[in-house]
Design a protein around this motif. Structure first.
Motif, PDB file in Angstrom:
ATOM      1  N   TYR A  27      16.617 -42.650  28.738  1.00 41.56           N
ATOM      2  CA  TYR A  27      16.836 -41.777  27.588  1.00 41.56           C
ATOM      3  C   TYR A  27      15.714 -41.919  26.576  1.00 41.56           C
ATOM      4  O   TYR A  27      15.242 -40.944  25.998  1.00 41.56           O
ATOM      5  CB  TYR A  27      18.182 -42.121  26.964  1.00 41.56           C
ATOM      6  N   GLY A  28      15.281 -43.174  26.421  1.00 40.90           N
ATOM      7  CA  GLY A  28      14.177 -43.384  25.494  1.00 40.90           C
ATOM      8  C   GLY A  28      12.918 -42.682  25.954  1.00 40.90           C
ATOM      9  O   GLY A  28      12.139 -42.162  25.162  1.00 40.90           O
ATOM     10  N   ALA A  29      12.699 -42.643  27.266  1.00 40.11           N
ATOM     11  CA  ALA A  29      11.461 -42.058  27.766  1.00 40.11           C
ATOM     12  C   ALA A  29      11.517 -40.542  27.788  1.00 40.11           C
ATOM     13  O   ALA A  29      10.545 -39.875  27.495  1.00 40.11           O
ATOM     14  CB  ALA A  29      11.181 -42.591  29.166  1.00 40.11           C
ATOM     15  N   ILE A  30      12.676 -39.997  28.199  1.00 41.12           N
ATOM     16  CA  ILE A  30      12.738 -38.557  28.424  1.00 41.12           C
ATOM     17  C   ILE A  30      13.379 -37.830  27.259  1.00 41.12           C
ATOM     18  O   ILE A  30      13.008 -36.720  26.929  1.00 41.12           O
ATOM     19  CB  ILE A  30      13.515 -38.262  29.727  1.00 41.12           C
ATOM     20  N   GLY A  31      14.375 -38.451  26.671  1.00 36.59           N
ATOM     21  CA  GLY A  31      15.011 -37.818  25.532  1.00 36.59           C
ATOM     22  C   GLY A  31      16.322 -37.146  25.876  1.00 36.59           C
ATOM     23  O   GLY A  31      16.915 -36.485  25.046  1.00 36.59           O
TER      24      GLY A  31
ATOM     25  N   LYS B  76       5.556 -45.934  31.452  1.00 35.40           N
ATOM     26  CA  LYS B  76       6.032 -47.244  31.888  1.00 35.40           C
ATOM     27  C   LYS B  76       7.499 -47.455  31.541  1.00 35.40           C
ATOM     28  O   LYS B  76       8.233 -48.105  32.284  1.00 35.40           O
ATOM     29  CB  LYS B  76       5.182 -48.357  31.250  1.00 35.40           C
ATOM     30  N   LEU B  77       7.918 -46.938  30.424  1.00 32.83           N
ATOM     31  CA  LEU B  77       9.306 -47.113  30.026  1.00 32.83           C
ATOM     32  C   LEU B  77      10.232 -46.447  31.047  1.00 32.83           C
ATOM     33  O   LEU B  77      11.237 -47.022  31.478  1.00 32.83           O
ATOM     34  CB  LEU B  77       9.520 -46.491  28.644  1.00 32.83           C
ATOM     35  N   LEU B  78       9.823 -45.252  31.466  1.00 31.12           N
ATOM     36  CA  LEU B  78      10.631 -44.542  32.452  1.00 31.12           C
ATOM     37  C   LEU B  78      10.658 -45.305  33.764  1.00 31.12           C
ATOM     38  O   LEU B  78      11.682 -45.412  34.433  1.00 31.12           O
ATOM     39  CB  LEU B  78      10.045 -43.142  32.669  1.00 31.12           C
TER      40      LEU B  78
END
Lengths: 487, 485
Positions: B184-188, B208-210
């Protein structure tokens, strides 16, 4: 119409076999139903023999459209012979063994159905299905109705064969996939798959996957460990089917499937397989010399003659092909016939050891005469069915290299040696404790086995009957090899 | 939007049914047998409604995905098919539980409530459109399953199983939630459609987060299906459960887990296949061989079946390693194989549920000797189902394997198919072992079991489906595609 009768060849024994296994019937009703089924199958087979143009028989029904699996039927010369063997041999066996239980005959009928299916279908996946379907009835019969040591024997047979079959399944799926790559649709019909072009690595790998499966079934030299126990411990119906038919089905499959699919590898590895066939011939003949049990001796003798058949096929000439195909019929008749007689001997004297027997000729002269005729057929005495196939096959392999012919002839001599030796010890000579009260063949047994004698002599003296049927087929195979195979 | 609520009616039926049983359970009038009947009635209602949804969908637009709650849930034909399958499996499981009540007095009516709740969670899993609701559905079914696994309070093995199951699954649930948070943090967004559209322009390795978030999610999904490095305690957990619940876990839970896998990995992260496909290759090979070696060592039939389910997971993984896009055509072989496997395993365990009662028969292989002589039909049905697992022709198991392997080859996975074939050969040993013991040996114990009429009927229905499926007469690849379209 004829296509429907062919489907009936597969369906009828399957349904009746299933009914006999599941539904408890009155014994006389059950026997009547089974016998009627076997007679119908026999009549359809005989009718097929008189059809003029075999190539015109074809029927196709799509089962799985997405993967191109069809139920397509066709007959060629070799499958006609196997259908005749199966159709004609079952009624006499039934007359001999009608006292057996419902499970026995239910399984025999299922076996008949799958044997018919294997030789009739032209689609690789259906072929695989019927090939595997052959195994379970034999497995159950050996395991339930065999003698001591049956469990190990049946398991060894089943597992060995299934390993080979699963490699064949991989090869089959790979072939279908190759067809998809080249032509855009999946198809498993043999006509379509013959058009594939495979590179040499793929071709060799798939060729050996197929030959592994068939080599195990035949059996061919390194894969024969299941043979001795499997034949010896099996009940007589299963032994007859294994030796007479199942091994021939493997030969048919090599001709019908491996040859059109991999003509180049067929020619390239032909020498290897001739040598393997001849080595099997000699090796199994020597093993037969060492046996003390009648059934095991016949088992090894059967495998030895199958070695000759394989060598004849891989000789790749007309004589080799026609000799081997002829030998299919002759061998089926001769060996099957002898196995039946051995079963009768065992029934009457409760032993199969050669050293325990003797003097059967004195007590049961008809049995001795029948045995002699079967023996002649196996050895290949002229005027019996065994002679024609043997001489042609030998000529075929001799054309490839004279040394092959020498070894082939050597093993024929061996065949005569162990057979006649066995005959001398078991049938001639003085009676033993086991045989002194032996009774001769009953009228029913004489009548049931008589057709075998007739056909042995008929085929020996008028081989043209079969030659006509297989001539077209052999020419087709030969042209295929010469046009597509490279030497 | 409101009319789409009507699509949820099967779920509502199951939920209300569960609550109803929960409320009536203190009442002494409703003994266990009646409750079995009530449960089956409820399940049948839900099943019937599903059939209606599948075919009579003129006034509800099923053809495209129908969204409920603005896309948080949706129904497509796979959801309906899977929910029908799961309901059928639950009916079989509830029937198998019948003999548990006569033998074990600890059983209370909450057993059925929990089964229905677990089923609710599983069906909800097949309908979820975004990751958080997937997790909620997962936890609903998992929590119910924890209690069901440990239902036999007096047996130490059950207690061990529930402890292991609870700890392990909670741990994995935590992994999953962490992964979802990173994604969620990476994609929204946590909607699966948003995730798959993210990959149209972007590459997974850039973010990298994803990557980390997806790895966490991947690990938890692989754990759920019981793949190679994560299979460690699954044998202990499943064998600690009693037979009906093992059946539930092996059939329904496995189907739901694979749907879980398909929704997230294939549908959501399918375009990132350059990352997860190589991983899956190695995991497949490991799963196949480890599953077979585990099964070889088992001395009880039930444990063997549990270990062999790892091998079947491996077969499906062979195919999953080769696909990277979600469509009806790519998913059909998996659904077919799950169908074939789950009905066969539930059938086998139903037969075992009335043969094995721990007073006389404990479930070791040797105790099956001579079953064929005493109980020919039980032996016959057991043999047919075992042959279906092996992939013997004329059973639905053969067609399932054929579809999987042929479709895998079509996508270029010939080497993996070779491993699949080798492991089929290896699995011959333990499946044939039972058949050999049943038919070829003399009996060791005398069997005095009785099956109820309904159990016999369902076993025969399953065996018939297996054989007819083998002949291609029931669902096969052609009309499966039609049904699912």
């Amino acid at each position: 119409m004829i296509e429907f009768s062919l489907t009936l060849l597969i369906l009828l024994p399957f349904i009746v076999g299933g009914i006999v296994l599941v539904v408890p019937l009155l014994e006389s009703l059950r026997k009547a139903i089974i016998f009627a089924t076997l007679i119908i199958v026999m009549l359809i087979s005989i009718n097929l023999f008189f059809v003029q143009d075999l190539a015109s028989i074809s029927f196709s029904y799509t089962i799985i459209k997405h993967f191109g699996v069809e139920y397509s039927i066709g007959v060629d010369g070799v499958s006609l012979l196997i259908i005749m063997i199966v159709g004609l041999s079952f009624p006499p066996i039934f007359l001999l063994l009608s006292h057996q239980s419902s499970g026995y005959w239910g399984n025999m009928l299922l076996l008949q159905s799958s044997l018919m299916g294997v030789v009739l279908v032209q689609d690789l996946i259906m072929f695989y299905i019927f090939w595997e379907a052959m195994l379970v009835p034999i497995f159950i019969m050996i395991g339930l109705y065999g003698e001591d040591g049956k469990v190990l024997a049946s398991l060894r047979l089943l597992l060995y064969t299934m390993v080979g079959s699963l490699f064949m399944l991989f090869a089959i799926i790979y072939l279908g996939y190759k067809h998809f790559i080249d032509f855009g649709v999946w198809s498993f019909a043999i006509n379509n798959l013959s058009n594939l072009s495979l590179n040499s690595f793929e071709g060799s790998m798939l060729f050996f996957c197929f030959m592994l499966a068939f080599g195990i079934k035949l059996p061919l030299f390194p894969f024969h460990q299941w043979l001795s126990d499997g034949y010896a411990r099996a009940p007589i119906g299963a032994t007859f089917m294994l030796s007479a038919v199942a091994s021939k089905v493997a030969v048919y499959a090599i001709l019908r499937f491996v040859l059109p699919l991999f003509p180049q590898e067929f020619v390239y590895y032909a020498d290897m397989f001739i040598m393997l066939g001849i080595f099997s011939m000699v090796f199994f003949a020597m093993s037969a010399l060492a046996q003390t049990d009648l059934k095991r001796l016949l088992a090894y003798s059967s495998a030895s003659h199958l070695g000759l058949i394989i060598a004849g096929i891989f000789a790749l000439n007309y004589d080799g092909f026609s000799g081997s195909i002829y030998q299919i019929v002759a061998h089926a008749l001769g060996t099957g016939f002898l196995f039946l007689l051995v079963a009768i001997i065992e029934q009457n004297t409760s032993t199969r050891e050669i050293k325990n027997l003797g003097g059967i000729a004195q007590k049961a002269p008809f049995l001795a005469i029948y045995f002699m005729i079967g023996l002649f057929a196996i050895i290949g005495v002229p005027s019996t069915s065994g002679f024609v196939g043997e001489i042609l096959a030998l000529v075929g392999i001799m054309r490839v290299d004279i040394i092959y012919g020498v070894f082939g002839g050597l093993s024929i001599v061996f065949g005569a040696v162990y057979m006649l030796n066995m005959y001398k010890s078991a049938i001639f000579g003085y009676t033993s404790t086991y045989t002194k009260d032996m009774q001769d063949l009953t009228k029913k047994q004489l009548f049931a086995l008589f057709p075998f004698i007739i056909v042995i002599f008929l085929l020996g003296m008028y081989p043209k009957m079969i030659q006509d049927k297989i001539d077209n087929t052999i020419n087709t195979y030969l042209t295929h090899i010469h046009s597509k195979g490279i030497k | 939007m409101i009319e789409n609520i009507l699509l949820l009616i099967p779920l509502i039926i199951i939920l209300c049914g569960a609550l109803f049983i929960m409320m009536i359970s203190p009442n002494k009038e409703f003994d266990k047998i009646k409750t079995v009947n009530i449960t089956i009635f409820i399940l049948s209602l839900a099943f019937a409604y599903d059939i209606f949804l599948l075919y009579g969908s003129d006034f509800m637009t099923i053809h495209t995905k129908s969204k409920i709650f603005n896309g948080m849930l949706f129904i497509d034909s796979i959801s309906i098919f899977v929910s029908m399958l799961l309901i059928f499996l639950s009916i079989v499981v509830v029937l198998s539980s019948r003999f548990y009540f006569s033998n074990h007095t600890f059983v209370r009516l909450e057993y059925f409530v929990l089964v229905l709740f677990a089923l609710f969670g599983m069906i909800l899993m097949s309908m979820c459109g975004e990751l958080v609701s997937l997790f909620i559905a997962l936890e609903i079914s998992s929590l119910s399953l924890y209690v069901l696994v440990g239902f036999e309070k007096t047996r130490p093995k059950s207690n061990e199983a529930i402890l292991k199951y609870f700890i392990l699954n909670s741990f994995i649930g935590a992994f999953f939630v962490m992964g979802v948070a990173f994604v969620y943090g990476a994609i929204g967004s946590t909607y699966i459609v948003d995730i798959s559209s993210y990959f149209v322009q972007n590459d997974i390795f850039q973010n990298k987060l994803l990557l980390v978030g997806f790895s966490f999610v991947l690990v938890s999904v692989l754990f759920k299906i019981g793949a190679f490095p994560f299979h460690n305690w699954s044998l202990d957990i499943y064998s600690g459960a009693n037979i009906p619940i093992s059946a539930f876990l092996l059939s329904a839970s496995k189907v739901a887990s694979f749907v879980f896998f398909i929704r997230i990995i294939i549908e959501g992260f399918g375009s990132a296949s350059s990352y997860w496909q190589p991983i899956l290759y190695i995991i497949t090979i490991g799963t196949l061989f480890v599953g077979n070696f585990l099964s070889y060592n088992q001395s009880k039939v039930k444990d063997m079946l549990i270990a062999s389910s790892i091998v079947h997971t491996g077969y499906i993984l062979v195919y999953l390693s080769t696909i990277n896009s979600f469509s009806i055509d790519t998913i059909s072989p998996i659904i077919f194989y799950l169908f074939a496997y789950s009905i066969a395993i539930s059938g086998v365990l139903m037969i075992l549920s009335y043969i094995i009662n721990t007073s006389t028969v404990e479930g070791y292989f040797e105790e099956f000797k001579g079953l064929a002589k005493q109980r020919p039909f039980s032996a016959f049905t057991l043999s047919i189902l075992m042959l279906s697992f092996v992939g013997y022709p004329l059973t639905i198991g053969f067609l399932g394997k054929f579809y999987l392997f042929a479709s895998s080859m079509q996508n270029g996975g010939a080497l993996l198919v070779m491993f699949g074939v080798i492991n089929t050969i290896l699995s011959l040993y333990y499946y044939l072992k039972i058949i050999v013991y049943m038919y070829f040996y003399k009996d060791a114990v005398s069997f005095d079991f009785r099956a109820t009429f309904l159990m016999k009927v369902s076993v025969y229905v399953i065996v018939l489906a297996v054989i007819l499926g083998g002949l291609g007469l029931t669902i096969n690849i052609d009309n499966l595609a039609l049904i699912l379209k």
